[in-house]
Scaffold this active site. Sequence first.
Site, PDB file in Angstrom:
ATOM      1  N   LYS A 156       0.861  -1.182   0.000  1.00 44.46           N
ATOM      2  CA  LYS A 156       0.000   0.000   0.000  1.00 44.46           C
ATOM      3  C   LYS A 156       0.897   1.230   0.000  1.00 44.46           C
ATOM      4  O   LYS A 156       1.647   1.463   0.943  1.00 44.46           O
ATOM      5  CB  LYS A 156      -0.910  -0.003   1.237  1.00 44.46           C
ATOM      6  CG  LYS A 156      -1.982   1.092   1.225  1.00 44.46           C
ATOM      7  CD  LYS A 156      -1.502   2.383   1.830  1.00 44.46           C
ATOM      8  CE  LYS A 156      -2.570   3.469   1.768  1.00 44.46           C
ATOM      9  NZ  LYS A 156      -2.025   4.809   2.169  1.00 44.46           N
ATOM     10  N   GLU A 230      10.056   2.427  10.375  1.00 45.80           N
ATOM     11  CA  GLU A 230      11.051   3.454  10.082  1.00 45.80           C
ATOM     12  C   GLU A 230      10.327   4.788  10.133  1.00 45.80           C
ATOM     13  O   GLU A 230       9.518   5.112   9.266  1.00 45.80           O
ATOM     14  CB  GLU A 230      11.688   3.263   8.713  1.00 45.80           C
ATOM     15  CG  GLU A 230      12.832   4.251   8.491  1.00 45.80           C
ATOM     16  CD  GLU A 230      13.182   4.474   7.040  1.00 45.80           C
ATOM     17  OE1 GLU A 230      13.506   5.629   6.686  1.00 45.80           O
ATOM     18  OE2 GLU A 230      13.108   3.511   6.258  1.00 45.80           O
ATOM     19  N   GLU A 364      11.080  17.448  13.887  1.00 40.72           N
ATOM     20  CA  GLU A 364      11.373  17.178  12.485  1.00 40.72           C
ATOM     21  C   GLU A 364      10.763  18.278  11.616  1.00 40.72           C
ATOM     22  O   GLU A 364       9.599  18.650  11.778  1.00 40.72           O
ATOM     23  CB  GLU A 364      10.800  15.819  12.081  1.00 40.72           C
ATOM     24  CG  GLU A 364      11.209  15.379  10.701  1.00 40.72           C
ATOM     25  CD  GLU A 364      10.788  13.946  10.396  1.00 40.72           C
ATOM     26  OE1 GLU A 364      11.487  13.282   9.615  1.00 40.72           O
ATOM     27  OE2 GLU A 364       9.762  13.502  10.953  1.00 40.72           O
TER      28      GLU A 364
END
Length: 462
Positions: A156, A230, A364
């Site tokens: 996906k 990840e 981030e």
Amino acid sequence: MDILQCISPIDGSIYVERELASEAQIRAALDLAGGAQRAWQLTPLAEREAIVRRAVELLWGRRGALGTELCHMMGRPIRYAAGELDGFAERAGYMADIAAEALADIPAPDRSGSICFIRRQPLGMALVLAPWNYPYLTAVNAVVPALLAGNTVLLKHSAQTPLCAERMVEAFCEAGLPRGVFQFLHLRHGDIDRLIRAGEVDHIAFTGSVAGGRAIAQAAAGRFVRVGLELGGKDPAYIRADADLAQAVASVIDGAYFNSGQSCCAIERIYVHAEVYDAFVEQAVALVRGYQLGRPDVPDTTLGPLVRAEVADFVRAQIDEAVAAGARAHLSPADFAMDFRGTPYMAPQLLTEVDHSMRLMREESFGPVVGVQKVHDDAEALALMNDSDFGLTAAIYSRDATAAQMLGDQLETGTVFLNRCDYLDPALAWTGVKLSGRGCTLSGIGYEYLTRPKSFHFRVEP
């Protein structure tokens, strides 16, 4: 009927529309994969490997067309977009090269009258959830070794890059992969949650945000299945006083701004020794000022848009807050004609006079901005590099490999670089610590997460 729409960041137009999978289609895909897995597991590894290599060759041969699609789906400049297929081929080729050794039986010490060994067996069905920023490179890390190990795969991709899943499955089927071994699904978020909870799924490989990783882990809780995550990064670089400064500037600036900074292992924090700090900033700013911001389908463009307008505005807000708190911005958005708030087009920025009280140095960013902070010794740099909730990669620039290795041993990251950054060597384990995730892909170790050990202890009668 629900429709997936891929909105191109180039101009806001609809680039791709696809029907989202129905419950019946999801059920059929699970049944098909389950039925195909046993036969695929029993297919000789050499045959599995040959099919994978043919598929990779097909995809690489189409890199021009695939690069054009990437440019329009997620905004990478056309001059760079096809290069992702080079990395795809490198990683897939390496994992195929080492498959026989990595998946070979492990002999136990000889015992009189017994034959003992450990065999690696596939987990079963792997669900691979791939992101939009490097859709082929992130998917290959899980898809190719999973198939080589004898698993079936459901892929996906992000709604931003749906064609990547389709192109991968098309190429593998064309290469001779049996029906049902590798399939794609276009799904809603709720469908993903139900898939993870489905008893047929034996492994989940997710690349994406920390919030997404938490949702995956929660959905899989209690099922005792393998989950590889990840997640995010806030990767640092340290420029020591003995670094080759010109090389360091060129490397870290590319590592910070390539793909508009939209990389999990992009350099987002730079710590520079006081002895070379002024020279570093001067050279770095000059290099960033040379970027050409514009439409990514124009060949001269070196910096394309971010994936969505709200993403660009999030990064702008980080910059505004840092400047308000005392940071110095070295570039003017006015010098980059395409920079407009409320659009995905964002000028690059480099900030100094930053510190860890600022969101820019903690959260981030995932955009074309980096903070540069002065340090006075290795100890100060090490403390700042480790002062993060993330731990994916860290880069050191120095002529002293011994000193760099001593620092590397103390860095809380999955990968340590010396005199380079923002690169995955498929021979090395790709992993993170802290909020950057768990599990491992690539290298021989990556196969351990896609197989389970099965021990054989045969007593042989004389």
